[in-house]
Write an enzyme that holds these catalytic residues in place. Structure first.
Site, short mmCIF file in Angstrom:
data_model
loop_
_atom_site.label_atom_id
_atom_site.label_comp_id
_atom_site.label_asym_id
_atom_site.label_seq_id
_atom_site.Cartn_x
_atom_site.Cartn_y
_atom_site.Cartn_z
N ASN A 14 1.02 -1.17 0.19
CA ASN A 14 -0.08 0.09 -0.04
C ASN A 14 1.04 1.03 0.09
OD1 ASN A 14 -3.08 -0.62 0.15
ND2 ASN A 14 -2.03 -2.31 1.43
N ARG A 65 4.96 2.23 24.97
CA ARG A 65 3.87 2.59 24.06
C ARG A 65 4.06 4.17 24.11
NH1 ARG A 65 0.11 0.27 21.14
NH2 ARG A 65 0.40 -1.65 22.37
N HIS A 109 -8.32 -1.14 5.72
CA HIS A 109 -8.70 -2.32 6.31
C HIS A 109 -9.09 -3.37 5.29
CE1 HIS A 109 -9.38 -5.14 9.46
NE2 HIS A 109 -10.66 -5.48 8.80
N ASP A 145 -10.20 -0.61 14.23
CA ASP A 145 -10.82 -0.32 13.08
C ASP A 145 -12.14 -0.08 13.21
OD1 ASP A 145 -8.58 -1.70 11.78
OD2 ASP A 145 -9.40 -3.73 12.23
N GLU A 174 -7.43 -2.27 -2.68
CA GLU A 174 -6.79 -0.99 -1.78
C GLU A 174 -5.97 -0.19 -2.52
OE1 GLU A 174 -5.39 -3.84 1.17
OE2 GLU A 174 -6.20 -2.73 2.77
C1 GRF Z 1 -3.37 -4.42 4.10
O1 GRF Z 1 -4.18 -5.32 3.44
C2 GRF Z 1 -4.17 -3.58 5.06
O2 GRF Z 1 -5.38 -3.86 4.67
C3 GRF Z 1 -3.90 -4.24 6.37
O3 GRF Z 1 -2.39 -4.71 6.12
C4 GRF Z 1 -2.17 -4.87 5.00
C5 GRF Z 1 -0.84 -4.44 4.55
O4 GRF Z 1 -0.43 -4.83 3.59
N1 GRF Z 1 -4.06 -3.14 7.28
P1 GRF Z 1 0.97 -4.09 2.75
O5 GRF Z 1 1.99 -4.05 3.80
O6 GRF Z 1 0.51 -2.54 2.49
O7 GRF Z 1 1.28 -4.83 1.32
#
Ligand code: GRF
Length: 204
Positions: A14, A65, A109, A145, A174
């Site tokens: 992503n 944290r 998500h 989420d 995504e």
């Molecule tokens: C994605 O599918 C996102 O929805 C979830 O974690 C995954 C991350 O994939 N939160 P990448 O590291 O971006 O390939």
């Protein structure tokens, strides 16, 4: 030009989609900082290869944290971050971080929230037997989420799907939707007044 910090813990596909679609001429926003909490995350390599300032910010455990979030905020402020995109960032964020970027932290998500929050969303969808799942871009709050939904893309579940094939189809959605929403968000076109819906990457 809005400056986006991307936080990622893993592969970073992503992140790559955001870089490819936003770090281009005449874009209203750019990925200006990449941060990971995992030293081996491929996202760090992707950030470096794109010539973006890229940092590994480790954490020791849950008790650490608040300090970890303090360090993240300091780094993001140093790089004059306007808003944040989480991209597979596997840590819950608390008020310490979120109050520095109110309503300005986005996440993707791999399900049509509020269905299947948390980990293993494609697996949950397969087990539930739904015929349609998808992905959701939402604002981040302190829950898992649970933040306000900004946009969703629907993805069919096919008869012979397994976790891997379904995950890959959701991720393709995504990779189209997240950069699109990030661009609209940078332009001030995304408001928390109800979700925008996109089907299979079609723009409204
Ligand atoms: C994605 O599918 C996102 O929805 C979830 O974690 C995954 C991350 O994939 N939160 P990448 O590291 O971006 O390939």
């Amino acid at each position: 030009m809005k400056r986006i910090a991307v936080l990622a813990s893993g592969n970073g596909s992503n992140l790559q989609a955001l870089i490819n679609q936003l770090n281009v001429p005449s874009s209203p926003a750019e990925i200006s900082l990449v941060v990971s909490n995992v030293a081996s995350a491929h996202a760090l390599t992707r950030g470096r290869e794109a010539g973006i300032p890229t940092f590994f910010v480790p954490h020791e455990g849950k008790e650490d944290r608040q300090n970890h979030e303090k360090l993240l905020v300091q780094l993001l402020q140093e790089y004059e971050t306007d808003f944040v995109c989480l991209a597979g960032f596997m840590r819950l964020l608390t008020h310490r971080f979120l109050s520095a970027y109110p309503q300005r932290v986005l996440n993707t998500h791999p399900s049509l929230l509020p269905s299947f929050p948390g980990k293993h969303a494609p697996e949950q969808a397969l087990k539930a037997g739904v015929k349609m799942t998808g992905c959701t871009i939402h604002l981040v709050d302190e829950g898992i989420d649970t933040g306000p939904i900004l946009a969703q893309a629907a993805v069919p579940v096919l008869e012979n799907d397994n976790v891997s094939s379904l995950t890959s189809r959701i991720q393709s959605a995504e990779h189209q939707l997240y950069p699109h929403v990030a661009r609209l968000f940078a332009q001030g076109h995304v408001h928390n007044k109800g979700p925008l819906f996109f089907l299979n990457g079609c723009s409204p």
